[in-house]
Design a protein around this motif. Sequence first.
Motif, PDB file in Angstrom:
ATOM      1  N   LEU A  26      41.293  84.613  23.394  1.00  0.00           N
ATOM      2  CA  LEU A  26      42.781  83.622  22.989  1.00  0.00           C
ATOM      3  C   LEU A  26      43.133  82.365  23.603  1.00  0.00           C
ATOM      4  CD1 LEU A  26      45.454  84.324  21.711  1.00  0.00           C
ATOM      5  CD2 LEU A  26      46.169  85.619  23.580  1.00  0.00           C
ATOM      6  N   LYS A  27      43.405  81.401  22.941  1.00  0.00           N
ATOM      7  CA  LYS A  27      43.741  79.852  23.333  1.00  0.00           C
ATOM      8  C   LYS A  27      45.200  79.755  22.818  1.00  0.00           C
ATOM      9  CE  LYS A  27      41.439  75.859  24.772  1.00  0.00           C
ATOM     10  NZ  LYS A  27      41.401  76.220  26.172  1.00  0.00           N
ATOM     11  N   ASN A  28      45.969  79.200  23.760  1.00  0.00           N
ATOM     12  CA  ASN A  28      47.266  78.850  23.383  1.00  0.00           C
ATOM     13  C   ASN A  28      47.069  77.102  23.349  1.00  0.00           C
ATOM     14  OD1 ASN A  28      48.442  81.262  23.141  1.00  0.00           O
ATOM     15  ND2 ASN A  28      48.519  81.206  25.227  1.00  0.00           N
ATOM     16  N   SER A  65      53.378  80.577  17.675  1.00  0.00           N
ATOM     17  CA  SER A  65      54.095  81.434  18.792  1.00  0.00           C
ATOM     18  C   SER A  65      55.530  81.517  18.126  1.00  0.00           C
ATOM     19  CB  SER A  65      54.244  80.788  19.883  1.00  0.00           C
ATOM     20  OG  SER A  65      55.035  81.414  20.896  1.00  0.00           O
ATOM     21  N   LEU A  70      53.976  76.550  20.521  1.00  0.00           N
ATOM     22  CA  LEU A  70      52.450  76.779  20.882  1.00  0.00           C
ATOM     23  C   LEU A  70      51.837  77.203  19.419  1.00  0.00           C
ATOM     24  CD1 LEU A  70      52.367  78.999  24.004  1.00  0.00           C
ATOM     25  CD2 LEU A  70      51.656  76.585  23.794  1.00  0.00           C
ATOM     26  N   ARG A  72      48.545  79.834  18.450  1.00  0.00           N
ATOM     27  CA  ARG A  72      47.743  80.578  19.221  1.00  0.00           C
ATOM     28  C   ARG A  72      46.387  80.888  18.482  1.00  0.00           C
ATOM     29  NH1 ARG A  72      51.102  82.372  23.166  1.00  0.00           N
ATOM     30  NH2 ARG A  72      53.113  82.702  22.827  1.00  0.00           N
TER      31      ARG A  72
END
Length: 100
Positions: A26-28, A65, A70, A72
């Motif tokens: 998971l990368k924001n 988000s 953000l 995600r």
Amino acid sequence: MMEVMIAKKMTLSQLAAPLQIYPQVLKNIRVYDKTAAQDDTDVKAAVDKVAESLGNDGRILVRESGTEPLVRVMIEGKDEKEVHHWTHLIADTIKECLCR
């Protein structure tokens, strides 16, 4: 869960035996405009490329988000290196288009 175990006459470990856990990343990515990031043609093309590559052996989720500026990116797949590669590819594409 107990109802299923009783109905199937199986233990929890027997029911869970076919379950295969895949690596997940998971990368924001912080952006100015979450909607524009989702609608960008380059981002959509990258997401489609990854989804095609993963096929039925993984999944991809790119979403805004609800509380922060953000986007995600979550990818799950059999090969951990591939999952990291694809996650960074999409994150970099989003950053090139709309990052702060």
